[in-house]
Design a protein around this motif. Structure first.
Motif, PDB file in Angstrom:
ATOM      1  N   LYS A   1       0.836  -1.198   0.000  1.00 28.42           N
ATOM      2  CA  LYS A   1       0.000   0.000   0.000  1.00 28.42           C
ATOM      3  C   LYS A   1       0.870   1.247   0.000  1.00 28.42           C
ATOM      4  N   THR A   2       0.196   2.381  -0.211  1.00 22.28           N
ATOM      5  CA  THR A   2       0.915   3.652  -0.231  1.00 22.28           C
ATOM      6  C   THR A   2       0.903   4.287   1.152  1.00 22.28           C
ATOM      7  N   ALA A   3       1.752   5.297   1.311  1.00 20.61           N
ATOM      8  CA  ALA A   3       1.799   6.031   2.574  1.00 20.61           C
ATOM      9  C   ALA A   3       0.475   6.740   2.845  1.00 20.61           C
ATOM     10  N   GLU A   4      -0.168   7.209   1.796  1.00 22.69           N
ATOM     11  CA  GLU A   4      -1.443   7.917   1.986  1.00 22.69           C
ATOM     12  C   GLU A   4      -2.548   6.964   2.425  1.00 22.69           C
ATOM     13  N   GLU A   5      -2.488   5.735   1.953  1.00 19.16           N
ATOM     14  CA  GLU A   5      -3.471   4.744   2.398  1.00 19.16           C
ATOM     15  C   GLU A   5      -3.301   4.462   3.889  1.00 19.16           C
ATOM     16  N   LEU A   6      -2.058   4.433   4.362  1.00 24.12           N
ATOM     17  CA  LEU A   6      -1.834   4.241   5.792  1.00 24.12           C
ATOM     18  C   LEU A   6      -2.347   5.431   6.586  1.00 24.12           C
TER      19      LEU A   6
ATOM     20  N   ASP B   1      -4.825   7.411   5.765  1.00 20.98           N
ATOM     21  CA  ASP B   1      -6.301   7.318   5.780  1.00 20.98           C
ATOM     22  C   ASP B   1      -6.755   6.294   6.807  1.00 20.98           C
ATOM     23  N   LEU B   2      -6.060   5.158   6.876  1.00 21.04           N
ATOM     24  CA  LEU B   2      -6.418   4.116   7.832  1.00 21.04           C
ATOM     25  C   LEU B   2      -6.278   4.637   9.260  1.00 21.04           C
ATOM     26  N   LEU B   3      -5.189   5.334   9.541  1.00 20.53           N
ATOM     27  CA  LEU B   3      -4.968   5.854  10.889  1.00 20.53           C
ATOM     28  C   LEU B   3      -6.047   6.868  11.265  1.00 20.53           C
ATOM     29  N   ASN B   4      -6.441   7.698  10.322  1.00 19.55           N
ATOM     30  CA  ASN B   4      -7.508   8.665  10.612  1.00 19.55           C
ATOM     31  C   ASN B   4      -8.830   7.959  10.904  1.00 19.55           C
ATOM     32  N   ARG B   5      -9.075   6.830  10.235  1.00 20.81           N
ATOM     33  CA  ARG B   5     -10.332   6.099  10.450  1.00 20.81           C
ATOM     34  C   ARG B   5     -10.387   5.441  11.826  1.00 20.81           C
ATOM     35  N   ILE B   6      -9.228   4.955  12.296  1.00 21.03           N
ATOM     36  CA  ILE B   6      -9.252   4.223  13.568  1.00 21.03           C
ATOM     37  C   ILE B   6      -8.949   5.130  14.761  1.00 21.03           C
ATOM     38  N   ASP B   7      -8.750   6.418  14.517  1.00 15.55           N
ATOM     39  CA  ASP B   7      -8.458   7.338  15.623  1.00 15.55           C
ATOM     40  C   ASP B   7      -9.575   7.289  16.667  1.00 15.55           C
ATOM     41  N   ARG B   8      -9.154   7.204  17.944  1.00 15.00           N
ATOM     42  CA  ARG B   8     -10.042   7.181  19.109  1.00 15.00           C
ATOM     43  C   ARG B   8     -10.820   5.874  19.263  1.00 15.00           C
ATOM     44  N   ARG B   9     -10.467   4.900  18.463  1.00 18.46           N
ATOM     45  CA  ARG B   9     -11.070   3.583  18.674  1.00 18.46           C
ATOM     46  C   ARG B   9     -10.269   2.828  19.722  1.00 18.46           C
ATOM     47  N   SER B  10     -10.760   1.628  20.077  1.00 20.93           N
ATOM     48  CA  SER B  10     -10.065   0.800  21.061  1.00 20.93           C
ATOM     49  C   SER B  10      -8.702   0.388  20.507  1.00 20.93           C
ATOM     50  N   TYR B  11      -7.714   0.234  21.384  1.00 21.91           N
ATOM     51  CA  TYR B  11      -6.328   0.027  20.979  1.00 21.91           C
ATOM     52  C   TYR B  11      -6.119  -1.157  20.024  1.00 21.91           C
ATOM     53  N   PRO B  12      -6.830  -2.283  20.184  1.00 21.00           N
ATOM     54  CA  PRO B  12      -6.612  -3.409  19.260  1.00 21.00           C
ATOM     55  C   PRO B  12      -6.820  -3.080  17.795  1.00 21.00           C
ATOM     56  N   ALA B  13      -7.520  -1.978  17.478  1.00 15.83           N
ATOM     57  CA  ALA B  13      -7.722  -1.601  16.076  1.00 15.83           C
ATOM     58  C   ALA B  13      -6.410  -1.252  15.381  1.00 15.83           C
ATOM     59  N   TYR B  14      -5.373  -0.965  16.151  1.00 12.87           N
ATOM     60  CA  TYR B  14      -4.056  -0.724  15.566  1.00 12.87           C
ATOM     61  C   TYR B  14      -3.556  -1.937  14.774  1.00 12.87           C
ATOM     62  N   LYS B  15      -4.069  -3.129  15.109  1.00 13.78           N
ATOM     63  CA  LYS B  15      -3.630  -4.354  14.417  1.00 13.78           C
ATOM     64  C   LYS B  15      -3.861  -4.252  12.909  1.00 13.78           C
ATOM     65  N   ASP B  16      -4.842  -3.437  12.504  1.00 10.82           N
ATOM     66  CA  ASP B  16      -5.147  -3.306  11.083  1.00 10.82           C
ATOM     67  C   ASP B  16      -4.028  -2.640  10.291  1.00 10.82           C
ATOM     68  N   THR B  17      -3.078  -2.039  10.987  1.00 12.10           N
ATOM     69  CA  THR B  17      -2.003  -1.332  10.277  1.00 12.10           C
ATOM     70  C   THR B  17      -0.890  -2.260   9.804  1.00 12.10           C
ATOM     71  N   ARG B  18      -0.909  -3.508  10.242  1.00  7.37           N
ATOM     72  CA  ARG B  18       0.171  -4.402   9.844  1.00  7.37           C
ATOM     73  C   ARG B  18       0.238  -4.535   8.327  1.00  7.37           C
ATOM     74  N   GLY B  19       1.461  -4.481   7.810  1.00  7.22           N
ATOM     75  CA  GLY B  19       1.656  -4.579   6.365  1.00  7.22           C
ATOM     76  C   GLY B  19       2.810  -3.707   5.930  1.00  7.22           C
ATOM     77  N   SER B  20       2.932  -3.503   4.610  1.00  6.05           N
ATOM     78  CA  SER B  20       4.018  -2.704   4.044  1.00  6.05           C
ATOM     79  C   SER B  20       3.448  -1.505   3.307  1.00  6.05           C
ATOM     80  N   TYR B  21       4.198  -0.378   3.373  1.00 11.26           N
ATOM     81  CA  TYR B  21       3.723   0.894   2.818  1.00 11.26           C
ATOM     82  C   TYR B  21       4.881   1.609   2.153  1.00 11.26           C
TER      83      TYR B  21
ATOM     84  N   PHE C   1       6.766   4.716   1.137  1.00 10.29           N
ATOM     85  CA  PHE C   1       6.990   6.126   1.424  1.00 10.29           C
ATOM     86  C   PHE C   1       8.013   6.658   0.410  1.00 10.29           C
ATOM     87  N   PRO C   2       8.125   7.956   0.253  1.00  9.68           N
ATOM     88  CA  PRO C   2       9.148   8.508  -0.659  1.00  9.68           C
ATOM     89  C   PRO C   2      10.561   8.081  -0.223  1.00  9.68           C
ATOM     90  N   GLY C   3      11.212   7.256  -1.025  1.00  9.70           N
ATOM     91  CA  GLY C   3      12.594   6.863  -0.750  1.00  9.70           C
ATOM     92  C   GLY C   3      12.750   5.587   0.039  1.00  9.70           C
TER      93      GLY C   3
END
Length: 575
Positions: free
Chosen positions: A2-7, A9-29, A31-33
């Motif tokens: 995925k791209t950095a912008e997709e990450l 967007d994902l972080l903005n969607r899960i903001d203020r949710r319960s901590y386990p929602a961070y698990k959705d960020t696993r993967g590769s992204y 970034f410039p460089g």
């Protein structure tokens, strides 16, 4: 990927949710460089930080191939990049706020030794640079604070990558000096054999350390200067000619009064099996890479080791050709440590009288007259040390402060006087003539064949995943079994113990089969580590960033102290 912008967007969607929602960020992204990998996400803000890695393509990193085109250069450059990245990451650690470990950015903390580590790896073919580190994902209580994580990933990390990894941001002269020092250190090591040496200590070296818990050089200490009789000149590819003390093969005795630098010199020799960073003071102290510090180790376990060269018939009838105990004495433990070091391929033994068992090292004439040889099962080391060298080319460097018994058998005697070494061989030998000569035993023992076969221990995975826990530099736990490594003194970093835990687990599950000897098993895993890297011993071949490579000698030492090591007894093998 995925791209950095997709990450973002994902972080903005899960903001203020319960901590386990961070698990959705696993993967590769992308970034410039560079590419960011979120490999593992912590369960809550108070748990161990999340594991991340960054891979910078070789073209972007920009390091000339000549800086990493052989293993020693590559390791030195990787070590430099870990320190460079860590220095910048430290400025941003905890700048993002939150509860628990929120905002921490941490990388391996390197010591004075240059070790091959998994925190940074450079692909020898492409020049790609991968750095592995940890980040505390921010939270308020146990609620996600994505805005603070966005700060880390989009503001702080790009600065760390640009300033800490890119070649264009580095001091090119300093980077080249790192490579040159690595080549010079390797050159000294290569010249030891041709000069008949087991170690070299350059003039001007600073051997004392700040304290017992610091590896940094002591300020205003006495620079090392070799006695003229022991001076050796090394011709190095970059520094040119360098002069220092050469410690010859054979038996070297280091003597002197208390606090005059005997043990300090021996400590430097112990550490000289590793290269050191510039400014350490011991950059040009180089020891035979197979050298092992041997000491007494009361209470350790011994698994069917042939110690009959030093320990004969015991009153309890125990077989010393296949000696087994869960609670070794000082003498039996040191005898086993000597034999295990030889099994591990050591050609140089390092000993200090202060950490040795007295009855293992020497028996004076009066004791021999009162307790006759046939009444004493211990053949002291002094009666074997000459034979070990003359017959098997195993050298010994020994520190002694209270007993002059070794004067007779030593080839070279060095006196430390206020941290200044003096060659006193002739003087000491002359004085020794006034004392009764050493009575050597008539037998000439041979080294055992080291054919201990190893079977896997039962029940390592009875409850699923094997749990590993490193206790600093004291030991490592596999499930509930502790391997005590406090007295394996050449382990320089806790990450080496973590690696030893991984190696032990791998050997138990994949290599030990009851047919291979311990030596065959260790050589197999050592070869795999060299050709395939550390991931070969990690579960799922997932490479963590907290491993440092031990020497073969420390792999043997760890396994020999593993109480569940399933060595087969001699009588079992004969059947």
């Amino acid at each position: 990927m995925k791209t950095a912008e997709e990450l973002r967007d994902l972080l903005n969607r899960i903001d203020r949710r319960s901590y386990p929602a961070y698990k959705d960020t696993r993967g590769s992204y992308r970034f410039p460089g560079y590419v960011l990998f979120i490999d593992h996400v912590q369960g809550d803000p108070f748990a161990a930080p999340s594991k991340l890695s960054i891979r910078v393509p070789g073209r972007t990193a920009g390091y000339p191939e000549e800086l990493y085109n052989n293993p020693r250069k590559k390791t030195a450059l990787e070590d430099y990049l870990i320190r460079s990245f860590a220095k910048r990451a430290g400025k941003f650690s905890f700048q993002a706020k939150g509860s628990g470990k929120s905002g921490v950015i941490q990388v391996t903390r390197c010591g004075q030794e240059i070790l091959k580590r998994t925190a940074c790896t450079i692909d020898a073919h492409t020049g790609d640079v991968t750095v592995r580190f940890e980040v505390g994902f921010p939270a308020n209580g146990r609620t996600i604070n994505a805005k603070e994580l966005i700060k880390i990933l989009y503001n702080y990390l790009p600065e760390c990558v640009k300033g800490g990894i890119y070649y264009q941001s580095q001091d090119a002269v300093q980077v080249r000096k790192v490579m040159e020092l690595a080549e010079d250190q390797a050159s000294i090591r290569a010249q030891l054999e041709g000069n008949g040496l087991v170690a070299f200590v350059a003039n001007g070296s600073i051997l004392p350390r700040e304290s017992g818990v610091s590896g940094k050089p002591l300020k205003d200490s006495v620079p090392f200067v070799s006695p003229k009789e022991l001076e050796v000149t090394m011709d190095l590819p970059y520094r040119g000619k360098i002069v220092g003390m050469g410690i010859k093969k054979g038996i070297t005795l280091i003597v002197g009064g208390g606090y005059h630098g005997k043990s300090t010199l021996l400590k430097a020799l112990e550490s000289g099996v590793y290269p050191h960073v510039a400014g350490d003071g011991r950059e040009y102290v180089v020891t035979d890479e197979t050298a092992v510090k041997v000491r007494a180790e009361d209470g350790r376990s011994i698994r069917n080791v042939d110690i009959s060269m030093f320990i004969g018939q015991l009153p309890n009838g125990k077989d010393t050709k296949s000696f087994y105990t869960e609670d070794a004495s000082g003498s039996t433990s040191q005898a086993a440590n000597v034999m295990e070091s030889i099994e591990a391929g050591s050609k140089t033994l390092l000993m200090d009288e202060d950490t040795s068992a007295t009855n293992f090292m020497v028996r004076d004439e009066l004791m021999q007259r009162v307790i006759h040889r046939e009444m004493e099962p211990i053949t002291p080391f002094i009666e074997r040390v000459r034979m070990l060298y003359e017959k098997y080319k195993i050298s010994t460097v020994l520190v002694a402060g209270s007993s002059g018994a070794y004067f007779e058998v030593a080839d070279t005697i060095i006196q430390m006087d206020c941290y200044v070494p003096r060659e006193i061989t002739e003087l000491a030998k002359e004085e020794a003539k006034g004392y009764p000569r050493l009575q050597l035993p008539e037998d000439t023992p041979v080294l055992p064949d080291f054919d201990r076969k190893v079977k896997p221990s039962a029940g390592l995975r009875q409850k699923g995943r094997v749990k590993l826990k490193t206790m600093g530099r004291d030991g490592v736990m596999l499930n509930h079994e502790t391997i005590d490594l406090r007295y394996v003194e050449q382990l320089a970093d806790a990450e080496q113990l973590t690696m030893l835990g991984q190696i032990t687990r791998y050997l138990e599950e994949e290599v030990f089969d009851g047919r291979k000897t311990l030596k065959q098993a260790v050589e197999q895993v050592a070869e795999q580590l060299e050709t395939k890297g550390a991931s070969v011993v990690c579960e799922g071949n997932v490479l963590p960033g907290n491993l440092a490579f031990p020497r073969r000698q420390e792999i043997y030492a760890c396994l020999n102290r593993y109480r569940k090591l399933g060595t087969l007894e001699q009588k079992e093998r004969r059947q």
